[in-house]
Write a protein that holds these residues in place. Structure first.
Motif, short mmCIF file in Angstrom:
data_model
loop_
_atom_site.label_atom_id
_atom_site.label_comp_id
_atom_site.label_asym_id
_atom_site.label_seq_id
_atom_site.Cartn_x
_atom_site.Cartn_y
_atom_site.Cartn_z
N ASP A 106 45.60 33.38 46.07
CA ASP A 106 45.29 34.62 46.79
C ASP A 106 45.84 34.53 48.21
O ASP A 106 46.05 33.43 48.75
CB ASP A 106 43.77 34.85 46.84
CG ASP A 106 43.43 36.29 47.21
OD1 ASP A 106 44.26 37.20 46.94
OD2 ASP A 106 42.33 36.51 47.76
N HIS B 48 45.42 36.71 52.07
CA HIS B 48 44.95 37.84 52.89
C HIS B 48 45.60 37.75 54.26
O HIS B 48 45.79 36.65 54.80
CB HIS B 48 43.42 37.82 53.05
CG HIS B 48 42.71 38.36 51.84
ND1 HIS B 48 42.25 39.66 51.77
CD2 HIS B 48 42.43 37.80 50.64
CE1 HIS B 48 41.70 39.86 50.57
NE2 HIS B 48 41.81 38.74 49.87
N HIS C 102 38.17 33.85 46.63
CA HIS C 102 38.87 34.70 45.65
C HIS C 102 39.75 33.85 44.75
O HIS C 102 39.81 34.05 43.54
CB HIS C 102 39.73 35.75 46.36
CG HIS C 102 38.92 36.77 47.09
ND1 HIS C 102 39.49 37.82 47.79
CD2 HIS C 102 37.57 36.91 47.25
CE1 HIS C 102 38.54 38.56 48.34
NE2 HIS C 102 37.36 38.01 48.03
#
Ligand code: MG
Length: 396
Positions: A243, A245, A281
């Motif tokens: 993941d 971000h 995540h």
């Protein structure tokens, strides 16, 4: 041809066995729901031996028929019974023969294989146990002397022979004998002693049936436990997750990044639909991956406003509970955060504890570590944080 296909088995079950009491001879009495002889047959079939000939008393013909194996009527003595079976096999002679008491239902596959293996080097081999108790002579309820036990053995069956050798020995020895080893020796054959087994008992008295029933129950329990262990050991799964971000704008006075369930002070927070916990995540996706259950986006669609700003623990808890509901145990999780800042090292213990608590496992099964990307790429330029994770699940 294999040794097994060249070996015949004679099960001697012609005796009338009066010492047991009861109406039926001992080899036909019930043991754990089946006739003793059926257990004896199963022991040899488990060792891969298919050519089995029963020697029975003519009165037991209908019982023998129910077992579905060929049989011959026995003679007046044990030796005569074995000889009748050997003569029946001689029409299509096997290379080797194992001769076994029908009332010894607990011979193990290992014992049967030991006897067969010994026959490669010798014309005759039979199992026995060394006598370990002191031996006395006695009369009138009193000890009248002691007997040295050195060199004494308790004979068992299956006794194994080269077929031609034991057939010819029996033809030369028409008289009764304690067993086939006595007949083989009378014909000058060498008989090798193979290690016997305490559990290979000959059912003689009622207490023997009780003991045999206990041994069978223990074996059945051990078998089902090991079968269960094998099954569960076979379903071990590993899933991975990845993941990213991006960082949000600089916040005057500083803010926090939520990473692996821990608020880490930093000048910029991570942007995302939920709390943007990139490590959690990745780990959640690793568990879904091991279960072949898609990813977070499928279970918690970003289009659904209820997940806006959500605590990512909801997602991880859902994945861990899904694994448990499928019978899996999460045995290990490993998360790597990739960023230049914030520094992760001081927080890894708290992160491991937080993840472990959410997943319901011990912290010792959870790893969190971090690396930089040597200032290369988007993580190196401090545009965001990436995370990879691996989860291992074992069907419990
Ligand atoms: Mg994410």
């Amino acid at each position: 041809m294999s040794i097994l296909s060249q070996t015949a088995v004679i099960l001697v079950a012609a005796g009338r066995g009066t010492r047991m009491g009861g109406e039926l001879p001992k080899q036909w009495q019930d043991l754990a729901g089946q006739p003793v002889l059926a257990h004896t047959i199963a022991a040899f079939q488990a060792a891969g031996l298919g050519r089995i000939l029963l020697v029975i008393h003519p009165d037991d013909e209908s019982r023998a028929r129910a077992l579905g194996l060929p049989f011959v009527p026995g003679g007046d003595s044990r030796a005569a019974s074995v000889r009748a079976a050997l003569e029946a096999l001689a029409a299509d002679p096997p290379e080797r023969v194992l001769i076994h008491d029908g009332a010894r239902p607990l011979a193990s596959v290992a014992l049967i294989r030991r006897v067969l293996a010994a026959l490669s080097a010798t014309p005759a081999a039979a199992p026995a146990l060394a006598v370990t108790d002191a031996l006395w002579r006695g009369a009138g309820g009193k000890v009248t002397g002691t007997q040295p036990r050195d060199g004494l053995w308790r004979a068992q069956t299956p006794q194994g022979f080269r077929f031609d050798a034991i057939l010819s020995a029996h033809r030369q020895h028409p008289a009764e004998a304690a067993d086939d080893v006595e007949i083989a020796r009378a014909a000058g054959l060498d008989v090798a002693i193979v290690e016997g087994e305490e559990e290979n008992l000959k059912l003689t008295y009622p207490a023997d049936f009780t003991r045999a029933g206990v041994i069978l129950a223990q074996r059945a329990a051990a078998h089902s436990t090991s079968a269960h262990r094998q099954e569960s050991a076979m379903d071990i799964r590993t899933g991975n997750g990845f993941d990213v971000h991006r960082f949000g704008p600089e916040v005057a006075g500083g803010t926090d990044c939520v990473l692996c369930g821990v608020k880490v002070p930093h000048g910029r927070g991570l942007a995302g639909h939920s709390d943007a916990d990139v490590g959690m995540h990745a780990l959640t996706d690793a568990i879904y991956g091991a279960l072949a259950e898609g990813d977070i986006g499928q279970h918690f669609p970003p289009s659904d406003p209820q997940w806006k700003g959500a605590d990512s623990a909801i997602f991880l808890r859902h994945a861990a509970e899904l694994a448990r509901s499928r019978g899996f145990r999460l045995t290990h999780a490993d998360v790597t955060l990739i960023c230049e800042y914030p520094k992760i090292g001081p927080h890894t213990i708290a992160m491991r504890a937080a993840l472990a608590e959410i997943m319901g496992v011990e912290a010792g099964r959870v790893s969190v570590k971090a690396t930089t990307s040597e200032r290369l790429g988007f993580t190196g330029r401090e545009e965001g944080i990436a995370a990879i994770a691996t989860a291992t699940l074992v069907q419990a």
